[in-house]
Design a protein around this motif. Structure first.
Motif, PDB file in Angstrom:
ATOM      1  N   THR A 405       0.830  -1.205   0.000  1.00  0.00           N
ATOM      2  CA  THR A 405       0.000   0.000   0.000  1.00  0.00           C
ATOM      3  C   THR A 405       0.864   1.255   0.000  1.00  0.00           C
ATOM      4  O   THR A 405       0.363   2.354  -0.225  1.00  0.00           O
ATOM      5  CB  THR A 405      -0.941   0.023   1.216  1.00  0.00           C
ATOM      6  OG1 THR A 405      -0.162  -0.016   2.423  1.00  0.00           O
ATOM      7  CG2 THR A 405      -1.888  -1.156   1.210  1.00  0.00           C
ATOM      8  N   ARG A 437      -1.770   4.278  -2.071  1.00  0.00           N
ATOM      9  CA  ARG A 437      -2.888   4.562  -1.161  1.00  0.00           C
ATOM     10  C   ARG A 437      -3.399   5.978  -1.408  1.00  0.00           C
ATOM     11  O   ARG A 437      -4.603   6.208  -1.572  1.00  0.00           O
ATOM     12  CB  ARG A 437      -2.445   4.423   0.297  1.00  0.00           C
ATOM     13  CG  ARG A 437      -3.547   4.812   1.291  1.00  0.00           C
ATOM     14  CD  ARG A 437      -3.021   4.906   2.711  1.00  0.00           C
ATOM     15  NE  ARG A 437      -2.594   3.622   3.203  1.00  0.00           N
ATOM     16  CZ  ARG A 437      -3.406   2.699   3.716  1.00  0.00           C
ATOM     17  NH1 ARG A 437      -4.717   2.935   3.777  1.00  0.00           N
ATOM     18  NH2 ARG A 437      -2.933   1.564   4.180  1.00  0.00           N
ATOM     19  N   MET A 541      -5.708  -5.442   1.650  1.00  0.00           N
ATOM     20  CA  MET A 541      -4.936  -4.235   1.357  1.00  0.00           C
ATOM     21  C   MET A 541      -5.742  -3.244   0.526  1.00  0.00           C
ATOM     22  O   MET A 541      -5.678  -2.026   0.751  1.00  0.00           O
ATOM     23  CB  MET A 541      -3.617  -4.616   0.680  1.00  0.00           C
ATOM     24  CG  MET A 541      -2.662  -5.327   1.648  1.00  0.00           C
ATOM     25  SD  MET A 541      -1.316  -6.238   0.843  1.00  0.00           S
ATOM     26  CE  MET A 541      -0.307  -4.898   0.242  1.00  0.00           C
ATOM     27  N   MET A 545      -6.881   0.511   1.790  1.00  0.00           N
ATOM     28  CA  MET A 545      -6.672   1.692   0.958  1.00  0.00           C
ATOM     29  C   MET A 545      -7.984   2.434   0.722  1.00  0.00           C
ATOM     30  O   MET A 545      -8.035   3.673   0.730  1.00  0.00           O
ATOM     31  CB  MET A 545      -6.049   1.287  -0.374  1.00  0.00           C
ATOM     32  CG  MET A 545      -4.596   0.839  -0.271  1.00  0.00           C
ATOM     33  SD  MET A 545      -4.036  -0.033  -1.765  1.00  0.00           S
ATOM     34  CE  MET A 545      -4.117   1.269  -2.986  1.00  0.00           C
ATOM     35  N   GLU A 677       2.359   1.282   6.676  1.00  0.00           N
ATOM     36  CA  GLU A 677       1.688   0.719   5.518  1.00  0.00           C
ATOM     37  C   GLU A 677       1.766  -0.806   5.544  1.00  0.00           C
ATOM     38  O   GLU A 677       2.511  -1.394   6.339  1.00  0.00           O
ATOM     39  CB  GLU A 677       2.326   1.242   4.229  1.00  0.00           C
ATOM     40  CG  GLU A 677       2.151   2.736   4.004  1.00  0.00           C
ATOM     41  CD  GLU A 677       0.740   3.132   3.595  1.00  0.00           C
ATOM     42  OE1 GLU A 677      -0.118   2.231   3.458  1.00  0.00           O
ATOM     43  OE2 GLU A 677       0.490   4.341   3.401  1.00  0.00           O
TER      44      GLU A 677
END
Length: 849
Positions: A405, A437, A541, A545, A677
């Motif tokens: 991300t 992201r 993920m 995001m 992240e």
């Protein structure tokens, strides 16, 4: 030539050999006869076996009930609680005797459904042959060969599956039907059974009234042809919503009538010149909110072997949530907090269960009539805009390229591959390097296209198709990366795709029907199986995001709901230059979307106008987000909504901002420069950033006293290549007292004015990072003692009131007033006064001389 033999013995042997040579011909003829006999015997055996099998299978057929032949069985629909909510086929049916049905209409139906109706006895062998070939080459069930007689039987007595037993029984009963009833009676049954769509309308008499406001005897040739053709699929050939399809279907019927000599070529040609909507009556009946959900029910049952809910007599158990539907209906009727700009503004809403794909409610549109309505919830009509980005860009990148991300990407001027056409962001700006992201949260277009390129069209399409996107092979290109699809996407399709992200990567095709029960109590489970389409890591993920979309800085900031973990994405489309020029559109967009989900529910919403030309402007762009927030809040009340769980295949790692590739922060990296992240386990960074390593210490500190100016000059050295972003903190202490910061400066020198005579000064210099004040070098120090120089021109009195180096007071204080600034321009804090002392005490008081 005559052969000569030496003896009679040789002749006998020769004749014997000749006889032996001729014998195999007799054996071959004998073998051929045996094969023919065997094949003939097998043929008879198969015929007998087939006949026995046929009669065994046919023996279970139901009796030929005349009541069922004339009155189709209605189907009942039940909601998620098992409560009946609707009944298909319970109304709007009119039985018309065959002699009241005009010849044109009868001939039109025969031409399109069963051209050899008057020539067969329930089974059309010629038509069957073509269907057999199609079923062999294309798979069983590829093409039907049902006659009108068989369709009457099927619609009256059987389920719609294509199993051999049911087909045999259907054929057997069709033979019986033909023996018991005349062709005219059978045709009469069929014409009164045909389903014609809107409001449970079936039978040709109701169709004439529905579409033309006429009785049967008032119909024209072209109107009869249309009624004959639309019964095949009233939704597909609806003349109000699909006039081109309807006209094409009508013309096909006219061609078939001409081919079968029911009308002349001139009559067919003349009928085709009439526009399909020339004599249609305006729809008077308002659509009902439940119609949108029932559309999906009919669609699913149609896909399940062509089931006709109006005649099948089913019990249909669905996932319909009446409470959720009622709330959506109230919003679409302007009864809630969301206000629409006008009656023409439309919305399509799909609400499904994230874990199962079950459809809870559908909002098909606003203020539509029953005949002309469009189901904006399930019809794939509009481009998806940026809501496609997780599906075709970033999802495939994480799945195939193992991006984190944090993965860095640059938002910069970009054109489509092989073209000079520029890719613009919504704000026509470029923000430089960022994480994916941020790129997704801010919905940057350039980064989406770049991501698509990295993945490749083939893998991107495969990922999207697995999520239910209707993209054909070789269709996907770079324009798809930002929602510029050639075909449309429905909110229901989009909801199904987003739900897979919230369901650990498992895709459930959105469905309304859970199970059906036939009149003979046969139960069929309709819910499709869950299919894993991506790794859990990818699903989590992407979800995390998409949470950022609703956070500050995201494209849906301010539309979150307190206490609910929500992931979602906005989407808008643009007019192409030709459309904008043609309709003089200077601002606005044609489509605005929002798709989002929790662990319990997924909602996808499209907003816009029916013509897809009228622009959405200003605050209207927020309506999709407002609807989402309202609905997700309502359905989530009094319901435990858990957060999305991180799988073991994903690790959360602190990364120093801006590093590319990602690097771990050092112990000196500022907290504000550390971002956390997600990485797929095994791909996380291991290298530590040296950007904020402990600073190099200054060197060569020198302190010099200038008696003439009564000042101390400091100087030191520092590597020139490391000066950028560095300042120097100067501290001083007197007679080993506490050090006090004198100032922070960029220079490599410092001057202190008016030092105290006789005092010992200790100076400390420390290099400090401008970006991170906590990152400091080791100190460097130096001491200097200030000499005492008598002032003979101004001797002090006994009270110590000298003014040589400062205003001495009666207590012997010899400091200055503390307000002196050095020549660097930096405000130097006061040096604390020395302890008071007696005027005669040379060791304590700085006596004025």
């Amino acid at each position: 030539m005559t052969e000569k033999y030496q003896s009679r013995e040789e002749r006998r042997k020769s004749q014997g050999n000749n006889n032996k040579k001729k014998q195999p011909k007799k054996q071959k003829r004998s073998l051929f006869k045996r094969i023919l006999i065997i094949m003939f015997s097998l043929g008879i055996l198969f015929m007998v076996a087939g006949a026995i099998t046929f009669f065994v299978l046919a023996s279970g057929a139901p009796p030929l009930d005349e009541a069922l032949l004339k009155d189709p069985l209605s189907s009942k629909v039940y909601d998620i609680n098992g409560k009946k909510i609707y009944e298909f086929g319970a109304e709007k049916r009119t039985f018309v005797p065959i002699d009241e049905i005009p010849d044109d209409l009868k001939n039109a139906v025969i031409a399109v459904e069963d051209a050899r109706f008057y020539k067969h006895h329930g089974l059309d062998v010629i038509r069957l042959g073509g269907a057999v070939i199609a079923n062999i080459t294309e798979g069983y069930g590829a093409e039907g060969a049902s006659t009108i007689s068989q369709q009457v039987i099927k619609n009256s007595f059987f389920t719609q599956d294509k199993k051999l037993k049911r087909k045999v029984q259907e054929l057997w009963m069709a033979f019986q039907l033909e023996r018991k009833y005349s062709k005219e009676q059978i045709l009469e049954m069929y014409l009164n059974k045909i389903y014609y769509g809107v409001g449970n309308t079936y039978g040709v008499a109701k169709a004439a009234e529905l579409y033309y406001g006429k009785t049967l005897d008032e119909l024209t040739l072209e109107e009869s042809a249309f009624i004959a053709g639309v019964g095949n699929n009233p939704g597909l050939f609806n003349p109000y919503t699909h006039p081109e399809r309807a006209e094409k279907r009508r013309n096909i019927v006219l061609n078939l009538m001409e081919k079968n000599n029911f009308i002349t070529k001139e009559e067919a040609t003349a009928a085709k010149t009439t526009a399909i909507d020339a004599t249609l009556v305006a729809s008077k009946e308002e659509s009902q909110p439940i119609d949108s959900f029932l559309d999906q029910v009919k669609k699913e049952l149609k896909e399940q072997g062509g089931i006709d809910v109006y005649t099948a007599g089913l019990k249909i158990y669905t996932s319909f949530d009446p409470d959720a539907q009622a709330h959506i209906d109230s919003l679409l009727n302007n009864e809630g907090d969301v206000q629409f700009p006008n009656d023409e503004f439309q919305a399509g809403i799909a609400l499904i269960d994230t874990q199962t794909g079950e459809i809870r409610a559908l909002g098909g549109g606003r203020n539509q009539s029953a005949n002309s309505r469009i189901n904006f919830a399930i019809d794939p009509l509009n481009q998806p805009g940026s809501t496609i980005k997780p599906i075709i860009d970033y999802g495939p990148a994480i799945e195939n390229l193992k991006w984190s991300t944090y993965h860095q990407i640059v938002d910069e001027p970009t054109t489509y591959t092989g073209s000079d056409k520029k890719i613009n962001n919504v704000d026509f700006k470029y923000l430089g390097q960022m994480t994916i992201r941020t790129a997704l949260a801010k919905s940057r277009n350039t980064t989406a296209v770049k991501t698509f390129r990295e993945v490749g069209g083939k893998k991107a399409r495969e990922f999207a198709v697995n999520l239910g996107m209707p993209f054909s092979e070789n269709e996907v290109n770079e324009a798809y990366a930002i929602g510029g699809t050639e075909g449309g996407i429905s909110p229901l399709q989009m909801a199904g795709a987003y739900a897979a992200f919230g369901n650990n990567g498992n895709f459930n095709k959105p469905h309304a029907v859970k199970k059906i029960i036939y009149p003979d109590d046969t139960e069929v489970v309709m819910a499709p199986e869950s299919v894993p389409v991506m790794k859990e890591a990818t699903a989590f993920m992407i979800t995390d995001m998409l949470k950022s979309v609703l956070e500050p800085g995201g494209s849906a900031a301010g539309y979150d709901v307190s206490g609910l973990p929500i992931a979602g994405k906005t989407g808008t489309t643009n007019y192409d230059s030709k459309t904008a020029q043609k309709y003089n559109i200077e601002s606005g967009v044609p489509d605005v979307w929002f798709s989002g989900y929790t662990t319990n529910y997924t909602i996808s919403i499209w907003t816009g106008y029916k013509d897809n030309i009228t622009p959405i402007k200003n605050k209207e762009r927020n309506i999709a987000k407002q609807l989402f927030r309202d609905i997700i809040t309502y359905v989530s009340k009094d319901k435990d909504t858990k957060d999305f769980v991180k799988p073991n295949s994903v690790v959360k790692v602190g990364v120093e901002k801006g590093t590319n590739p990602a690097k771990l922060p050092s112990e000196f990296t500022p907290k504000e420069d550390i971002v956390y992240e997600y990485f797929i386990k095994g791909t996380e960074p291991t290298e530590i950033s040296d950007k904020y390593d402990k600073l190099t210490s200054p060197t060569d500190l020198v302190a010099t006293y200038n008696a003439e100016k009564n000042e101390i000059a400091l100087s030191w050295n520092f590597p020139k290549d490391k000066l950028d972003g560095i300042s120097f903190e100067v501290s001083a202490s007197i007679d080993e007292g506490p050090g006090i910061v004198q100032g922070t400066l960029k220079d490599l020198t410092y001057t202190m004015v008016n030092p105290i005579p006789g005092a010992i000064y200790s100076f400390t210099i420390v290099a400090v990072s401008d970006d991170n004040k906590e990152n400091r070098s080791d100190p460097i120090s130096s001491k200097i003692e200030i000499p005492i120089i008598p002032d003979i021109t101004n001797p002090g009195d006994d009270n110590g009131n000298g003014n040589d180096n400062g205003e001495g007071n009666g207590n012997g204080d010899g400091n200055d007033d503390g307000n002196g600034d050095d020549d660097t321009g930096i405000d130097i804090p006061d040096i604390p006064p020395l302890p008071p002392g007696d005027v005669n005490d040379q060791s304590n008081g700085r006596k004025g001389n």
